[in-house]
Motif scaffolding. Structure first.
Motif, mmCIF file in Angstrom:
data_model
loop_
_atom_site.group_PDB
_atom_site.id
_atom_site.type_symbol
_atom_site.label_atom_id
_atom_site.label_comp_id
_atom_site.label_asym_id
_atom_site.label_seq_id
_atom_site.Cartn_x
_atom_site.Cartn_y
_atom_site.Cartn_z
ATOM 1 N N ILE A 29 -15.424 2.484 -5.384
ATOM 2 C CA ILE A 29 -14.161 2.281 -6.105
ATOM 3 C C ILE A 29 -14.104 0.845 -6.605
ATOM 4 C CG2 ILE A 29 -11.636 2.258 -5.914
ATOM 5 C CD1 ILE A 29 -11.920 4.434 -3.755
ATOM 6 N N GLU A 30 -13.930 0.677 -7.907
ATOM 7 C CA GLU A 30 -13.963 -0.665 -8.480
ATOM 8 C C GLU A 30 -12.612 -1.375 -8.449
ATOM 9 O OE1 GLU A 30 -16.016 -1.075 -12.158
ATOM 10 O OE2 GLU A 30 -17.568 0.334 -11.550
ATOM 11 N N CYS A 31 -11.535 -0.633 -8.546
ATOM 12 C CA CYS A 31 -10.204 -1.244 -8.551
ATOM 13 C C CYS A 31 -9.786 -1.555 -7.111
ATOM 14 C CB CYS A 31 -9.202 -0.300 -9.203
ATOM 15 S SG CYS A 31 -7.502 -0.914 -9.166
ATOM 16 N N ASP A 32 -9.508 -2.833 -6.844
ATOM 17 C CA ASP A 32 -9.141 -3.253 -5.494
ATOM 18 C C ASP A 32 -7.900 -2.542 -4.975
ATOM 19 O OD1 ASP A 32 -10.131 -6.749 -5.760
ATOM 20 O OD2 ASP A 32 -11.293 -4.954 -5.349
ATOM 21 N N ARG A 33 -6.924 -2.334 -5.846
ATOM 22 C CA ARG A 33 -5.690 -1.657 -5.408
ATOM 23 C C ARG A 33 -5.979 -0.214 -5.004
ATOM 24 N NH1 ARG A 33 -0.501 -3.692 -8.791
ATOM 25 N NH2 ARG A 33 -1.088 -5.869 -8.833
ATOM 26 N N ASP A 34 -6.794 0.459 -5.806
ATOM 27 C CA ASP A 34 -7.156 1.842 -5.481
ATOM 28 C C ASP A 34 -7.934 1.891 -4.174
ATOM 29 O OD1 ASP A 34 -5.940 2.636 -7.824
ATOM 30 O OD2 ASP A 34 -7.823 2.880 -8.940
ATOM 31 N N ARG A 35 -8.866 0.958 -4.000
ATOM 32 C CA ARG A 35 -9.660 0.911 -2.772
ATOM 33 C C ARG A 35 -8.751 0.683 -1.573
ATOM 34 N NH1 ARG A 35 -12.604 -3.336 -3.592
ATOM 35 N NH2 ARG A 35 -14.126 -2.272 -4.882
ATOM 36 N N ALA A 36 -7.805 -0.248 -1.698
ATOM 37 C CA ALA A 36 -6.881 -0.531 -0.591
ATOM 38 C C ALA A 36 -6.025 0.697 -0.276
ATOM 39 C CB ALA A 36 -6.002 -1.730 -0.946
ATOM 40 N N HIS A 37 -5.608 1.416 -1.309
ATOM 41 C CA HIS A 37 -4.788 2.615 -1.099
ATOM 42 C C HIS A 37 -5.596 3.712 -0.401
ATOM 43 C CE1 HIS A 37 -1.852 5.756 -1.740
ATOM 44 N NE2 HIS A 37 -2.797 6.492 -2.295
ATOM 45 N N VAL A 38 -6.812 3.955 -0.877
ATOM 46 C CA VAL A 38 -7.652 4.989 -0.269
ATOM 47 C C VAL A 38 -7.982 4.623 1.180
ATOM 48 C CG1 VAL A 38 -9.916 6.130 -0.374
ATOM 49 C CG2 VAL A 38 -8.587 5.809 -2.463
ATOM 50 N N PHE A 39 -8.272 3.353 1.428
ATOM 51 C CA PHE A 39 -8.577 2.939 2.795
ATOM 52 C C PHE A 39 -7.346 3.091 3.691
ATOM 53 C CE2 PHE A 39 -9.195 -0.355 6.118
ATOM 54 C CZ PHE A 39 -10.242 0.276 6.768
ATOM 55 N N GLY A 40 -6.181 2.745 3.196
ATOM 56 C CA GLY A 40 -4.952 2.931 3.977
ATOM 57 C C GLY A 40 -4.733 4.391 4.330
ATOM 58 N N THR A 41 -4.995 5.268 3.367
ATOM 59 C CA THR A 41 -4.866 6.705 3.615
ATOM 60 C C THR A 41 -5.881 7.172 4.662
ATOM 61 O OG1 THR A 41 -4.108 7.026 1.341
ATOM 62 C CG2 THR A 41 -4.894 8.982 2.514
ATOM 63 N N LEU A 42 -7.103 6.651 4.566
ATOM 64 C CA LEU A 42 -8.137 6.998 5.543
ATOM 65 C C LEU A 42 -7.721 6.562 6.948
ATOM 66 C CD1 LEU A 42 -11.000 8.050 6.177
ATOM 67 C CD2 LEU A 42 -11.837 5.746 5.665
ATOM 68 N N LEU A 43 -7.196 5.339 7.075
ATOM 69 C CA LEU A 43 -6.774 4.856 8.395
ATOM 70 C C LEU A 43 -5.625 5.673 8.969
ATOM 71 C CD1 LEU A 43 -6.991 0.964 8.204
ATOM 72 C CD2 LEU A 43 -8.544 2.569 9.302
ATOM 73 N N GLN A 44 -4.747 6.161 8.101
ATOM 74 C CA GLN A 44 -3.633 6.977 8.589
ATOM 75 C C GLN A 44 -4.099 8.332 9.109
ATOM 76 O OE1 GLN A 44 -1.014 7.230 5.233
ATOM 77 N NE2 GLN A 44 -0.169 5.174 5.536
#
Length: 172
Positions: free
Chosen positions: A103-118
């Motif tokens: 994922i190139e967009c930092d915001r998208d990466r942060a969102h996907v990672f947050g979802t993964l952690l949840q």
């Protein structure tokens, strides 16, 4: 003098299984590569690096090599055939990290990672067998290391000056 004879059972011992499968063995390489990638990325973080320093190019090359090694080890885990039920979550975790790195967009990466952690509990293996508990420890280490990697500026984290992924938007 005491003489020792090796004792070997005449029948297969039930309940004893190999400690590693091909997937879990390769996943340990993912953990090593992930730690090496984090170590290689640290010198490049803002506040710790000077892009005009003579050693910056070397640090950048090492970070790129660390990322490539990580991607290579992730690909190896994903391509390996599952032998046990504990292999599937490890392969899914490898796929998730490979996706995050793509994922190139930092915001998208942060969102996907947050979802993964949840939703980590969906990937966590269940049971009390020693092999299952060992895999659970590996999973916990993996997620701690992923959180550390994603906290770095290049991966969408805040970094030392708390602007990280949103720095370009704040500067505009």
């Amino acid at each position: 003098m005491t003489k020792s004879n090796r004792i070997t059972p005449s029948t297969r011992i039930e309940g004893i299984t190999a400690a590693h499968t091909a997937v879990s063995y390769r996943f340990t390489e993912v953990l090593r590569s992930l730690d090496a990638c984090i170590a290689a990325e640290r010198p490049l973080q803002r506040g710790a690096s000077d892009i005009f320093a003579p050693c910056f190019d070397t640090a950048l090359t090492e970070a790129e090599m660390g990322r490539e090694a990580l991607l290579s080890s992730l690909t190896a885990v994903i391509a390996t055939t599952e032998e046990r039920t504990t292999d599937r979550p490890l392969r899914l975790m490898a796929m998730a990290l490979k996706t995050l790195l793509a994922i190139e967009c930092d915001r998208d990466r942060a969102h996907v990672f947050g979802t993964l952690l949840q939703n980590v509990d969906l990937l966590e293996v269940q049971g009390t067998h020693p092999a299952v508990m060992a895999v659970r420890c590996v999973q916990q280490r993996f997620f701690r290391s992923c959180a550390l990697l994603m906290s770095m500026q290049d991966f969408g984290g805040h970094g030392p000056d708390d602007d990280g992924a949103f720095g370009p938007a704040l500067a505009a």
